[in-house]
Design a protein around this motif. Sequence first.
Motif, short mmCIF file in Angstrom:
data_model
loop_
_atom_site.label_atom_id
_atom_site.label_comp_id
_atom_site.label_asym_id
_atom_site.label_seq_id
_atom_site.Cartn_x
_atom_site.Cartn_y
_atom_site.Cartn_z
N ALA A 1 -6.67 -4.80 20.84
CA ALA A 1 -7.91 -4.31 20.39
C ALA A 1 -8.17 -2.83 20.57
N VAL A 2 -7.65 -1.87 21.04
CA VAL A 2 -7.82 0.04 20.68
C VAL A 2 -7.45 0.26 19.06
N LEU A 3 -6.67 -0.48 18.63
CA LEU A 3 -6.98 -0.92 16.83
C LEU A 3 -7.99 -1.33 16.27
N LEU A 4 -8.30 -1.97 17.09
CA LEU A 4 -8.92 -2.85 16.01
C LEU A 4 -10.54 -1.72 15.77
N SER A 5 -10.80 -1.10 16.96
CA SER A 5 -11.66 -0.50 17.17
C SER A 5 -11.66 0.43 16.26
N GLY A 6 -10.47 1.44 16.03
CA GLY A 6 -10.98 2.27 14.31
C GLY A 6 -11.58 1.46 13.14
N VAL A 7 -12.07 0.71 13.47
CA VAL A 7 -12.77 -0.27 11.59
C VAL A 7 -13.88 -0.10 12.02
N GLY B 1 3.70 2.50 1.11
CA GLY B 1 4.11 2.89 2.27
C GLY B 1 3.09 1.45 3.03
N THR B 2 1.93 1.25 2.96
CA THR B 2 0.90 0.12 3.26
C THR B 2 1.53 -1.22 3.93
N VAL B 3 2.63 -1.88 2.71
CA VAL B 3 2.81 -3.26 3.04
C VAL B 3 3.99 -2.77 3.50
N LEU B 4 4.84 -1.92 4.03
CA LEU B 4 6.47 -1.89 4.72
C LEU B 4 5.16 -1.87 6.34
N THR B 5 4.86 -0.49 6.31
CA THR B 5 4.52 -0.31 8.12
C THR B 5 3.20 -1.02 8.84
N CYS B 6 2.19 -1.66 8.17
CA CYS B 6 0.88 -2.48 7.92
C CYS B 6 2.07 -3.85 8.90
N SER B 7 3.26 -3.88 7.78
CA SER B 7 4.05 -5.38 8.07
C SER B 7 4.58 -5.34 9.31
N VAL B 8 5.95 -3.84 9.55
CA VAL B 8 5.70 -3.94 10.73
C VAL B 8 4.94 -3.90 11.98
N ALA B 9 4.19 -3.44 12.04
CA ALA B 9 3.18 -3.77 12.95
C ALA B 9 2.36 -4.95 13.41
N ALA B 10 2.22 -5.40 12.30
CA ALA B 10 1.87 -7.24 12.41
C ALA B 10 2.87 -7.69 13.29
N PHE B 11 4.06 -6.86 12.90
CA PHE B 11 5.33 -8.52 13.41
C PHE B 11 5.37 -7.91 14.63
N SER B 12 5.17 -6.07 15.22
CA SER B 12 5.09 -6.40 16.65
C SER B 12 4.05 -7.00 17.21
N GLY C 1 -5.84 1.10 7.47
CA GLY C 1 -4.67 0.25 7.46
C GLY C 1 -4.99 -0.93 8.76
N VAL C 2 -5.88 -0.57 9.50
CA VAL C 2 -6.47 -1.64 10.41
C VAL C 2 -6.63 -2.40 10.24
N PHE C 3 -7.04 -2.83 8.72
CA PHE C 3 -7.84 -4.41 8.42
C PHE C 3 -6.11 -4.85 8.07
N ASN C 4 -5.11 -4.54 7.37
CA ASN C 4 -4.07 -5.07 6.78
C ASN C 4 -3.17 -5.22 7.79
N VAL C 5 -3.41 -4.39 9.35
CA VAL C 5 -1.99 -5.09 10.64
C VAL C 5 -3.35 -6.01 10.42
N PHE C 6 -3.93 -5.86 11.22
CA PHE C 6 -5.10 -7.45 11.64
C PHE C 6 -4.69 -8.16 10.39
N LEU C 7 -5.11 -8.42 9.13
CA LEU C 7 -4.73 -9.63 8.29
C LEU C 7 -2.82 -10.17 8.46
N LEU C 8 -1.83 -9.11 8.45
CA LEU C 8 -0.64 -9.20 8.32
C LEU C 8 -0.63 -9.65 9.84
N ARG C 9 -0.88 -9.69 10.63
CA ARG C 9 -0.74 -10.69 12.01
C ARG C 9 -1.19 -11.57 12.35
N GLN C 10 -2.46 -12.03 11.59
CA GLN C 10 -3.29 -13.46 12.07
C GLN C 10 -2.34 -14.60 11.03
#
Length: 304
Positions: free
Chosen positions: A133-139, A108-119, A178-187
Amino acid sequence: MTALAAPPDRPRTGDTGDTAPAAGPRRPGRYRKALVYLALTAGALPTLLPFVWLVRSAFMQDSQMFVAPPQWIPDPVQWSNFSEALTAQPFWLYFVNTVVIAVISVLGTVLTCSVAAFSFSRLRWRGRDVLFAVLLSGVMLPYAVTLIPTFAMWQGLGALDSIIPLTVPSWFAGAGGGVFNVFLLRQFFLTIPFELDEAAYIDGASPWRVYWTIVMPLSKPAIVVVTIFTFIGTWNDFLGPLLYLNDENKYTLSLGLASFQSVFITQWGYLMAASAAVIAPIIALFFFLQRYFIEGVTLTGIKN
């Protein structure tokens, strides 16, 4: 009289095929390398000390663990700690429960976080950067702040004493850490040339096809990093199963280890042996995937 011919000049090194003897290895460089390895070894020893203490205690009797000065070599070796510890509690059942939760959470983490990071990295849409930026504030939001309302929500849904609260949040990219994973994949996705996307779009590919056939295959190191982080976090999670699981047949390994501790008596030999057996899969996973892990961490944030 004929003049004597002058002796030919000695050929220079550049005039013939002869080359000057190669210089030997630079001793200062070798010494510097040795000093670097020595410093790294000295820095690693303090971090390895708890692990060494765990392993040596797993083969000792309780009376040998806390003697002064410490006894580093077990004498005699208590092999029975492992067999008795793993049979004192249904650890194979706990192992299966933990693996099921970990696999579902990783998928679940790999699939959804990668989709969000791709977007957030490859698509252009209005308000993208603001929402990121709002999503990162959740960290910055502590886990304890959401603990009570989250528990009340699962209680209202009737999902207590099940693995649903431990697995479903991983299928929502912003939940469960998952916020950190989204950030990592986005970068990492930003390091992939955008010309590949443009060429695929010209050929008629959809964003989903670009995501699945171009971006994901090129992002294996980052995917491995997210997989390792998620797997370790789920494998070692204690608070989540403690809150949501009541049936002992649904316990995870972390709760099984806690059963060796009590207010009056702690079975240290069993606890150390079981702990060593529990962390063995984590160590094996890292050694098998360390090349991708280091590559993913190193390349994240380096664009083009």
